[in-house]
Scaffold this active site. Structure first.
Site, PDB file in Angstrom:
ATOM      1  N   GLY A 105       0.606  -1.067  -0.111  1.00  0.00           N
ATOM      2  CA  GLY A 105      -0.242  -0.277   0.069  1.00  0.00           C
ATOM      3  C   GLY A 105       0.919   1.232   0.222  1.00  0.00           C
ATOM      4  O   GLY A 105       1.979   1.585   0.005  1.00  0.00           O
ATOM      5  N   GLY A 107       2.441   2.975   1.330  1.00  0.00           N
ATOM      6  CA  GLY A 107       3.221   3.926   3.425  1.00  0.00           C
ATOM      7  C   GLY A 107       4.305   5.109   2.792  1.00  0.00           C
ATOM      8  O   GLY A 107       3.926   5.452   4.299  1.00  0.00           O
ATOM      9  N   ARG A 108       4.065   5.427   2.275  1.00  0.00           N
ATOM     10  CA  ARG A 108       4.414   7.357   2.393  1.00  0.00           C
ATOM     11  C   ARG A 108       4.349   8.187   0.511  1.00  0.00           C
ATOM     12  O   ARG A 108       4.980   8.873   0.386  1.00  0.00           O
ATOM     13  CB  ARG A 108       5.842   7.257   1.793  1.00  0.00           C
ATOM     14  CG  ARG A 108       6.463   6.396   0.687  1.00  0.00           C
ATOM     15  CD  ARG A 108       8.001   6.923   1.046  1.00  0.00           C
ATOM     16  NE  ARG A 108       8.944   6.261   0.009  1.00  0.00           N
ATOM     17  CZ  ARG A 108      10.519   5.747  -0.021  1.00  0.00           C
ATOM     18  NH1 ARG A 108      10.487   6.685   0.567  1.00  0.00           N
ATOM     19  NH2 ARG A 108      11.320   4.794  -1.313  1.00  0.00           N
ATOM     20  N   LYS A 128       4.616  12.442  -2.402  1.00  0.00           N
ATOM     21  CA  LYS A 128       5.794  11.258  -1.988  1.00  0.00           C
ATOM     22  C   LYS A 128       6.123  11.720  -0.178  1.00  0.00           C
ATOM     23  O   LYS A 128       7.184  12.049  -0.822  1.00  0.00           O
ATOM     24  CB  LYS A 128       6.298  10.605  -3.154  1.00  0.00           C
ATOM     25  CG  LYS A 128       7.808   9.631  -2.676  1.00  0.00           C
ATOM     26  CD  LYS A 128       7.780   8.730  -3.515  1.00  0.00           C
ATOM     27  CE  LYS A 128       8.951   7.721  -2.948  1.00  0.00           C
ATOM     28  NZ  LYS A 128       9.408   6.385  -4.638  1.00  0.00           N
ATOM     29  N   ARG A 205      -1.394   0.258  -9.528  1.00  0.00           N
ATOM     30  CA  ARG A 205      -0.323  -0.711  -9.358  1.00  0.00           C
ATOM     31  C   ARG A 205      -0.856  -2.277 -10.637  1.00  0.00           C
ATOM     32  O   ARG A 205      -2.275  -2.825  -9.591  1.00  0.00           O
ATOM     33  CB  ARG A 205       0.673  -0.524  -8.786  1.00  0.00           C
ATOM     34  CG  ARG A 205       1.080   0.922  -8.580  1.00  0.00           C
ATOM     35  CD  ARG A 205       0.959   0.752  -7.060  1.00  0.00           C
ATOM     36  NE  ARG A 205       1.442   2.184  -6.692  1.00  0.00           N
ATOM     37  CZ  ARG A 205       2.071   2.557  -6.146  1.00  0.00           C
ATOM     38  NH1 ARG A 205       3.552   1.948  -6.307  1.00  0.00           N
ATOM     39  NH2 ARG A 205       2.881   3.994  -6.044  1.00  0.00           N
ATOM     40  N   ASP A 275       4.326  -4.204  -7.293  1.00  0.00           N
ATOM     41  CA  ASP A 275       4.179  -2.794  -6.458  1.00  0.00           C
ATOM     42  C   ASP A 275       4.564  -1.887  -6.792  1.00  0.00           C
ATOM     43  O   ASP A 275       4.336  -0.946  -7.337  1.00  0.00           O
ATOM     44  CB  ASP A 275       3.686  -3.250  -5.094  1.00  0.00           C
ATOM     45  CG  ASP A 275       5.286  -3.076  -5.064  1.00  0.00           C
ATOM     46  OD1 ASP A 275       6.363  -4.516  -4.554  1.00  0.00           O
ATOM     47  OD2 ASP A 275       6.248  -2.085  -3.383  1.00  0.00           O
ATOM     48  N   ASN A 276       5.243  -2.418  -8.169  1.00  0.00           N
ATOM     49  CA  ASN A 276       6.367  -0.951  -8.577  1.00  0.00           C
ATOM     50  C   ASN A 276       5.845  -0.772 -10.338  1.00  0.00           C
ATOM     51  O   ASN A 276       6.633  -0.625 -10.451  1.00  0.00           O
ATOM     52  CB  ASN A 276       7.876  -0.985  -8.645  1.00  0.00           C
ATOM     53  CG  ASN A 276       8.251  -0.532  -7.415  1.00  0.00           C
ATOM     54  OD1 ASN A 276       7.114   0.837  -6.092  1.00  0.00           O
ATOM     55  ND2 ASN A 276       9.274  -1.218  -6.693  1.00  0.00           N
TER      56      ASN A 276
HETATM   57  P1  AMP Z   1       9.521   0.928  -1.918  1.00  0.00           P
HETATM   58  O1  AMP Z   1      10.466  -0.169  -2.475  1.00  0.00           O
HETATM   59  O2  AMP Z   1       9.616   2.197  -1.951  1.00  0.00           O
HETATM   60  O3  AMP Z   1       8.118   0.734  -3.501  1.00  0.00           O
HETATM   61  O4  AMP Z   1       8.272   0.408  -0.787  1.00  0.00           O
HETATM   62  C1  AMP Z   1       7.989  -0.690  -1.185  1.00  0.00           C
HETATM   63  C2  AMP Z   1       6.908  -0.114  -0.214  1.00  0.00           C
HETATM   64  O5  AMP Z   1       6.857   0.268   1.364  1.00  0.00           O
HETATM   65  C3  AMP Z   1       5.478   0.401  -0.191  1.00  0.00           C
HETATM   66  O6  AMP Z   1       5.013   0.040   0.202  1.00  0.00           O
HETATM   67  C4  AMP Z   1       6.414   1.406   1.079  1.00  0.00           C
HETATM   68  O7  AMP Z   1       5.093   2.473   0.645  1.00  0.00           O
HETATM   69  C5  AMP Z   1       6.328   1.330   2.080  1.00  0.00           C
HETATM   70  N1  AMP Z   1       7.693   1.617   2.291  1.00  0.00           N
HETATM   71  C6  AMP Z   1       9.261   2.712   1.945  1.00  0.00           C
HETATM   72  N2  AMP Z   1       9.427   3.319   3.044  1.00  0.00           N
HETATM   73  C7  AMP Z   1       8.726   3.625   3.298  1.00  0.00           C
HETATM   74  C8  AMP Z   1       8.627   4.642   4.379  1.00  0.00           C
HETATM   75  N3  AMP Z   1       9.404   5.482   4.317  1.00  0.00           N
HETATM   76  N4  AMP Z   1       7.969   5.035   5.467  1.00  0.00           N
HETATM   77  C9  AMP Z   1       6.792   3.699   5.286  1.00  0.00           C
HETATM   78  N5  AMP Z   1       6.358   3.233   4.292  1.00  0.00           N
HETATM   79  C10 AMP Z   1       7.719   2.959   2.791  1.00  0.00           C
HETATM   80 MG    MG Z   2       7.344   1.509  -4.260  1.00  0.00          MG
END
Ligand code: AMP
Ligand code: MG
Length: 538
Positions: A105, A107-108, A128, A205, A275-276
Site C-alpha cells: 500500500g 506507505g508514504r 511522496k 499498480r 507493486d512498482n
Molecule cells: P518501494 O520499495 O519504495 O516501492 O516501497 C515498498 C513499500 O514500502 C511500499 O508499500 C511503500 O509505501 C513502503 N515504504 C517505503 N518506504 C517507506 C517509508 N519511509 N515509510 C512508510 N512506508 C514506506
Molecule cells: Mg513502490
C-alpha cells in the site's frame, strides 16, 4: 475564501466510486475490502520549493504564479489541501523479489486529488514523503532529499526522452530531518526531508489487483477492474468481465513499450516488484534506479539486489513478463467462462507482450543503428547477427553506451576510412586507455560491417545522423550527475539541479553549454554510494 486555488478544479472519482476503508483513524493495519483509506498529509515546519516543472505546470494549465505561491507550496509540502481534494492512500500488495509480500500500500504516498484539465481529462496529484498512512507498516512515511531529487529529476528526464513515465510537478524540502540507514549497515544518519509531487492519470499498480485475489475478494477486484477500464481504458468499451482479457492484453502491450524505452536509453529501474509496475505502462516509483554508463547487461544499481541481480539491466524484459504473469494470475478468477478458457485468453495477452516486445525492440535497435528496418535472416548476414555482435563488442571492454551511439552517428559510411580513423571515432566512449588489440580489432571489423550495411540502405549520412540522434540521447541522468546535484542542493546550492534539468529537457539536442553533463562517468563515481550503489532505504 482564498482565491489562489480558483484556477484548479478537482475530482475524487477514485474515492467516490471505489470501496473505502471505513476506519479513518490512520492506524497501521490490514485494510480489507477497500481500495483506499482517507488520510491527511502531516504538516512540516518549513516548506521550501526547490524545483518545479514549468512545462508540466503549463500542460496542467497551472499558472507559474500559482505554483510558486506560498499557499500552493504549502500544499506541495503537505501542510494543507486545496478545495475539492480528498486525500487518500491506496491499498495494494505485491511480489517483491519474486515472493508474495502481502499488503504493502501507499506507505508514504498520498494522492491529493484528480486535477481536471481544460480538456476534461484528469491527472492525479500525489505527494511522496508526506507522512504516515495506514500502510506505512514500520516506516515513517517520509522521504529524504537525495531520493526525492532523484525521483523528480529522473521522471522529468524520462518524459523528455520519450519514455512513458509518471511526472513530477514539484520538489520541496520540509525543514525536518529524516533518519536513514542508507546502506542498511547499522549507520543511521539524519538527512534533510523532502516531498515530491508526482503526477499521472493513475498510479494503479499490478499489486492493486493482486491484493484482492490473494484475499479471495472477487467483488472488490471486479469493481476496481471496471473502474480502471471505464476511466483509463475507455477504448475497450463498456466495462465488465468480458473486457478483462482485452484489458490485460493492453497492459501487456503498454508494458512492452515501456521496457523497450528503458532498453533504448539505458535505464535500470532497480526494483521491478509488482507493486512498482503501473497498469498504464508508466515508469513508476523511482528508487534505487540507475543508468548504464559502460554497457554491462549484468549491472544493477540496487545493492539490495546485489546477490541475485534479479533486476539487472539485461533481464528487465524477462522480469516484466514474470510480473505480467502475476497480474494474469490476479485477473484469472474473475474472467468469464471456464478456467481453461480464461487461462488461454490471458496467455494470448502474455504472448502479445512477447510479440510486441520483440517487434518494437527490433525496430528500436534498427533506429539506434540508423537502419531503415531490421532485415530478417538467421544467418550471419541478417541484422540480428549484426546487433548480437555489437552488444558483445560493447561489453568486451568498458564502453559508454550513450556516448558510443552518438559517436556512431558521426562515422562517415560513404568512404572507406582507415582502421585507426574508425577507432578514433568511437574512442571517446572507451573507459580504459589501453585496450586489448583484439577488442579494438573486433570493434573496427564491426564498424566496417555496419558501414557496409548502412550503404545498402542508401540513406545520405546527414539524414541518417539526424535520425540516429533523435533516438540516441546525448544527455541522460547519469548516476554521478544526480549525485552532484544532490551534493550541491544539500549544501544549499540548487544551480546544478536547475542546469541539469535544463539539459535533460532537450536530451537529443547538442547543447554546448552543457557539455559537462555529456562526458563519461568520472573515476570518483565508479564505486561511490549514491552513484553505483543504492539501496531501497530512500
Ligand atoms: P518501494 O520499495 O519504495 O516501492 O516501497 C515498498 C513499500 O514500502 C511500499 O508499500 C511503500 O509505501 C513502503 N515504504 C517505503 N518506504 C517507506 C517509508 N519511509 N515509510 C512508510 N512506508 C514506506
Ligand atoms: Mg513502490
Amino acid at each position: 475564501m482564498d482565491s489562489t486555488f480558483d484556477a484548479m478544479q478537482f475530482d475524487d472519482r477514485f474515492v467516490r466510486e471505489l470501496p473505502a476503508d471505513p476506519n479513518t483513524d490512520g492506524r497501521r493495519r490490514q485494510v480489507l475490502g477497500a481500495c483506499h483509506s482517507a488520510v491527511m498529509p502531516t504538516p512540516v515546519p518549513a516548506p521550501r520549493l526547490l524545483a518545479w516543472s514549468r512545462e508540466l505546470a503549463q500542460s496542467l494549465a497551472l499558472p507559474p504564479e500559482l505554483v510558486e505561491s506560498e499557499a500552493f507550496v504549502r500544499v506541495l509540502a503537505g501542510c494543507g489541501i486545496a478545495p475539492g481534494m480528498r486525500p487518500y492512500a491506496a491499498c495494494y500488495g505485491g511480489h517483491q523479489f519474486g515472493n508474495w509480500a502481502g499488503q504493502l500500500g501507499d506507505g508514504r504516498a498520498i494522492t491529493l486529488g484528480e486535477l481536471i484539465l481544460p480538456d476534461g481529462s484528469r491527472q492525479e496529484l500525489q505527494l511522496k514523503g508526506a507522512g504516515p498512512t495506514p500502510y506505512s507498516r514500520s516506516g515513517d512515511g517520509r522521504a529524504v532529499l537525495r531520493s526525492s531529487l532523484r525521483e523528480f529529476a529522473c521522471s522529468e528526464a524520462m518524459h523528455h526522452l520519450g519514455v512513458p513515465t509518471t511526472r513530477a510537478l514539484g520538489l520541496v524540502t520540509t525543514g525536518d530531518d529524516v533518519v536513514r540507514d542508507m546502506l542498511y549497515d547499522g549507520h543511521p544518519a539524519a538527512e534533510p526531508g523532502a516531498v515530491v509531487c508526482r503526477v499521472a492519470p493513475s498510479f494503479l499498480r499490478f499489486g492493486n489487483y493482486e491484493i484482492f485475489t490473494s484475499r479471495g475478494d472477487k467483488d472488490t477486484l471486479r469493481t476496481l477492474l471496471d473502474h480502471t477500464i471505464r476511466h483509463h481504458f475507455a477504448g475497450l468499451g463498456e466495462p465488465g468481465p468480458e473486457r478483462y482479457a482485452a484489458w490485460y492484453r493492453e497492459v501487456c502491450e503498454r508494458t512492452a513499450t515501456m521496457i523497450v524505452g528503458w532498453m533504448r536509453v539505458g535505464f535500470v529501474h532497480g526494483v521491478m516488484n509488482t507493486d512498482n509496475m503501473s497498469v498504464l505502462g508508466l515508469t513508476i516509483d523511482y528508487g534505487p534506479y540507475g543508468w548504464i554508463d559502460d554497457f554491462d547487461p549484468n549491472w544493477t544499481p540496487n545493492t539490495t539486489d546485489a546477490a541475485n541481480r534479479r533486476y539487472r539491466f539485461g533481464q528487465q524484459p524477462q522480469v516484466a513478463a514474470w510480473n505480467l504473469a502475476q497480474l494474469a494470475r490476479a485477473v484469472l478468477p474473475v474472467l468469464p467462462g471456464s478456467n481453461e478458457a480464461g487461462a488461454a485468453a490471458l496467455q494470448e495477452g502474455l504472448d502479445a507482450y512477447i510479440t510486441a516486445f520483440e517487434r518494437d525492440h527490433g525496430a528500436m535497435m534498427a533506429a539506434k543503428l540508423g537502419l531503415d528496418a531490421l532485415r530478417a535472416g538467421d544467418d550471419a548476414r541478417g541484422d540480428a547477427a549484426l546487433i548480437e555482435e555489437l552488444l558483445a563488442v560493447l561489453a568486451a571492454t568498458p564502453t559508454d553506451m550513450t556516448i558510443f551511439y552518438r559517436r556512431l552517428a558521426e562515422v562517415p559510411t560513404a568512404v572507406d576510412a582507415s582502421d585507426s580513423a574508425l577507432l578514433e571515432m568511437v574512442r571517446p566512449a572507451y573507459y580504459d586507455d589501453a585496450i586489448d588489440g583484439r577488442v579494438t580489432a573486433r570493434m573496427v571489423a564491426w564498424l566496417r560491417r555496419w558501414s557496409a550495411r548502412i550503404r545498402e540502405d542508401a540513406v545520405p549520412d546527414e539524414v541518417r545522423r539526424a535520425r540516429m540522434n533523435a533516438v540516441n540521447p546525448k544527455y541522460v541522468l547519469r548516476n554521478c550527475l544526480a549525485q552532484l546535484a544532490i551534493d550541491d542542493a544539500t549544501a544549499g546550492d540548487n544551480s546544478t539541479l536547475h542546469s541539469l534539468l535544463a539539459a535533460l529537457s532537450r536530451p537529443y539536442d547538442e547543447q554546448p553549454e552543457f557539455e559537462r553533463f555529456a562526458g563519461r562517468r568520472p573515476e570518483w563515481a565508479r564505486n561511490r554510494v549514491g552513484c553505483s550503489m543504492l539501496s531501497c532505504s530512500s
